[in-house]
Write a protein that holds these residues in place. Structure first.
Motif, PDB file in Angstrom:
ATOM      1  N   PHE A 113       0.840   5.536   0.859  1.00 51.98           N
ATOM      2  CA  PHE A 113       0.126   6.561   1.608  1.00 51.98           C
ATOM      3  C   PHE A 113       0.806   7.920   1.429  1.00 51.98           C
ATOM      4  CE2 PHE A 113      -2.164   3.466   4.215  1.00 51.98           C
ATOM      5  CZ  PHE A 113      -1.310   2.386   4.232  1.00 51.98           C
TER       6      PHE A 113
ATOM      7  N   ARG B  85      -4.745   7.132   0.581  1.00 53.26           N
ATOM      8  CA  ARG B  85      -4.222   5.773   0.582  1.00 53.26           C
ATOM      9  C   ARG B  85      -4.480   5.130  -0.773  1.00 53.26           C
ATOM     10  NH1 ARG B  85      -7.453   0.846   1.910  1.00 53.26           N
ATOM     11  NH2 ARG B  85      -6.095  -0.754   2.785  1.00 53.26           N
TER      12      ARG B  85
ATOM     13  N   LEU C 242       3.801   0.669   2.637  1.00 54.39           N
ATOM     14  CA  LEU C 242       3.489  -0.392   3.596  1.00 54.39           C
ATOM     15  C   LEU C 242       3.570  -1.742   2.894  1.00 54.39           C
ATOM     16  CD1 LEU C 242       2.192  -1.603   6.233  1.00 54.39           C
ATOM     17  CD2 LEU C 242       0.002  -1.247   5.097  1.00 54.39           C
TER      18      LEU C 242
ATOM     19  N   ASN D 190       2.550  -5.444   2.810  1.00 56.03           N
ATOM     20  CA  ASN D 190       1.461  -6.231   3.392  1.00 56.03           C
ATOM     21  C   ASN D 190       1.998  -7.469   4.106  1.00 56.03           C
ATOM     22  OD1 ASN D 190      -1.216  -6.640   3.950  1.00 56.03           O
ATOM     23  ND2 ASN D 190      -1.620  -7.771   2.077  1.00 56.03           N
ATOM     24  N   ARG D 191       3.175  -7.908   3.711  1.00 56.17           N
ATOM     25  CA  ARG D 191       3.737  -9.130   4.291  1.00 56.17           C
ATOM     26  C   ARG D 191       4.009  -8.982   5.779  1.00 56.17           C
ATOM     27  NH1 ARG D 191       9.006  -9.700   4.892  1.00 56.17           N
ATOM     28  NH2 ARG D 191       9.441  -8.147   3.276  1.00 56.17           N
ATOM     29  N   ASP D 192       4.528  -7.808   6.189  1.00 58.61           N
ATOM     30  CA  ASP D 192       4.925  -7.667   7.583  1.00 58.61           C
ATOM     31  C   ASP D 192       4.430  -6.380   8.239  1.00 58.61           C
ATOM     32  OD1 ASP D 192       8.385  -6.813   6.705  1.00 58.61           O
ATOM     33  OD2 ASP D 192       6.481  -5.797   6.331  1.00 58.61           O
ATOM     34  N   ASP D 193       3.548  -5.669   7.574  1.00 56.53           N
ATOM     35  CA  ASP D 193       2.963  -4.441   8.113  1.00 56.53           C
ATOM     36  C   ASP D 193       4.011  -3.375   8.428  1.00 56.53           C
ATOM     37  OD1 ASP D 193       0.666  -6.434  10.078  1.00 56.53           O
ATOM     38  OD2 ASP D 193       0.544  -5.768   8.000  1.00 56.53           O
ATOM     39  N   LYS D 194       5.160  -3.478   7.819  1.00 57.22           N
ATOM     40  CA  LYS D 194       6.182  -2.467   8.066  1.00 57.22           C
ATOM     41  C   LYS D 194       5.948  -1.274   7.146  1.00 57.22           C
ATOM     42  CE  LYS D 194      10.343  -3.903   8.703  1.00 57.22           C
ATOM     43  NZ  LYS D 194      11.723  -4.407   8.500  1.00 57.22           N
ATOM     44  N   ILE D 195       6.019  -0.085   7.711  1.00 63.48           N
ATOM     45  CA  ILE D 195       5.809   1.132   6.931  1.00 63.48           C
ATOM     46  C   ILE D 195       7.113   1.917   6.863  1.00 63.48           C
ATOM     47  CG2 ILE D 195       4.574   3.325   6.815  1.00 63.48           C
ATOM     48  CD1 ILE D 195       2.242   2.030   8.123  1.00 63.48           C
TER      49      ILE D 195
ATOM     50  N   TYR E 106       0.854  -1.178   0.000  1.00 64.71           N
ATOM     51  CA  TYR E 106       0.000   0.000   0.000  1.00 64.71           C
ATOM     52  C   TYR E 106       0.896   1.237   0.000  1.00 64.71           C
ATOM     53  CZ  TYR E 106      -3.640  -3.241   1.661  1.00 64.71           C
ATOM     54  OH  TYR E 106      -4.510  -4.283   1.786  1.00 64.71           O
TER      55      TYR E 106
ATOM     56  N   TYR F  38      -2.878  -3.124  -5.757  1.00 68.07           N
ATOM     57  CA  TYR F  38      -3.609  -3.974  -6.690  1.00 68.07           C
ATOM     58  C   TYR F  38      -4.722  -3.220  -7.413  1.00 68.07           C
ATOM     59  CZ  TYR F  38      -7.116  -4.355  -2.933  1.00 68.07           C
ATOM     60  OH  TYR F  38      -8.056  -4.095  -1.968  1.00 68.07           O
ATOM     61  N   LYS F  39      -5.005  -2.016  -6.993  1.00 67.01           N
ATOM     62  CA  LYS F  39      -6.048  -1.220  -7.631  1.00 67.01           C
ATOM     63  C   LYS F  39      -5.429  -0.316  -8.695  1.00 67.01           C
ATOM     64  CE  LYS F  39      -9.503  -1.071  -3.964  1.00 67.01           C
ATOM     65  NZ  LYS F  39     -10.330  -0.194  -3.082  1.00 67.01           N
TER      66      LYS F  39
END
Lengths: 114, 119
Positions: free
Chosen positions: A35, A50, A95, A97-102, A33, A54-55
């Protein structure tokens, strides 16, 4: 490793005009993602907009919109009808998605000229 | 809904002294982050908690920094001993996520930060 690059340390725009802030990123993953966060002077950081990777459709929030170019790994923010309250530091963030790390870029300071 | 609370807002210490920062996330938020933001730079992740477990602390200077999140709610970040280069704003953020699927915004909610000056 993932990186986020904002090449414009500072920008200025006349009130009511349109301004575009640039951001490029690098990741080998496909599920992420993007942001834009806004940090007004001496105030807390808030989410502006945001975009899910995939969009294909570019996200829009009132006067704020993005130009998401996935192949080019580019994610710019357009602010239309700039207002004095838009003056702030703007951070592009990625971000995973695999580990929520930003991961945040270094920011662009936006000045609004009355 | 109450936001993320941080204290103290400002702290001035001399090098080699210790300091502790406290964060109370939004109620029910499972994920808590501590970021270090040096003047003119973007936030750098120090540590990420999921409930009371550490997800990522790879960038935490463990020889001087420590953090804990007891009972999966409040968190404290400690620096001992402080160095001049630790002068920064320490941001706490929380989210209700993991960020997956429709309905999740991926939004982090930030506190106002704790500004540390090391002399």
């Amino acid at each position: 490793a993932q990186t986020v690059t904002q090449s414009q340390p500072e920008m200025s725009v006349q009130e009511a005009e349109t301004v575009t802030l640039s951001c490029t990123y690098d990741t080998s993953e496909s599920d992420y993602y993007l942001f834009w966060y806004k940090q007004p002077p001496s105030r807390q950081m808030i989410l502006v907009i945001r975009q899910e990777a995939y969009k294909q459709q570019n996200a829009t929030e009132n006067r704020f919109s993005v130009n998401f170019q996935k192949a080019a790994k580019s994610f710019s923010l357009k602010i239309s009808d700039s207002q004095l309250g838009d003056a702030a530091m703007y951070f592009c963030a990625l971000l995973m998605n695999r580990d929520d790390k930003i991961i945040f870029g270094k920011g662009t300071r936006l000045h609004i000229l009355p | 809904e109450a936001g993320v609370a941080q204290s103290p807002r400002y702290k001035i210490i001399e090098k080699r002294q210790s300091v502790a920062f406290w964060c109370n996330p939004i109620s029910g938020h499972a994920t808590l982050y501590w970021y270090q933001q040096i003047l003119g730079q973007g936030p750098k992740l120090l540590i990420q908690f999921q409930n009371n477990g550490v997800v990522d602390d790879s960038q935490l200077p463990k020889d001087r920094f420590s953090a804990e999140r007891l009972k999966g709610v409040d968190s404290t970040l400690k620096i001992q001993p402080a160095k001049l280069e630790d002068s920064a704003v320490y941001l706490c953020a929380s989210s209700s996520e993991p960020f997956r699927g429709e309905g999740h915004t991926g939004e982090l909610f930030f506190g106002e930060g704790s500004r540390l000056t090391v002399l």
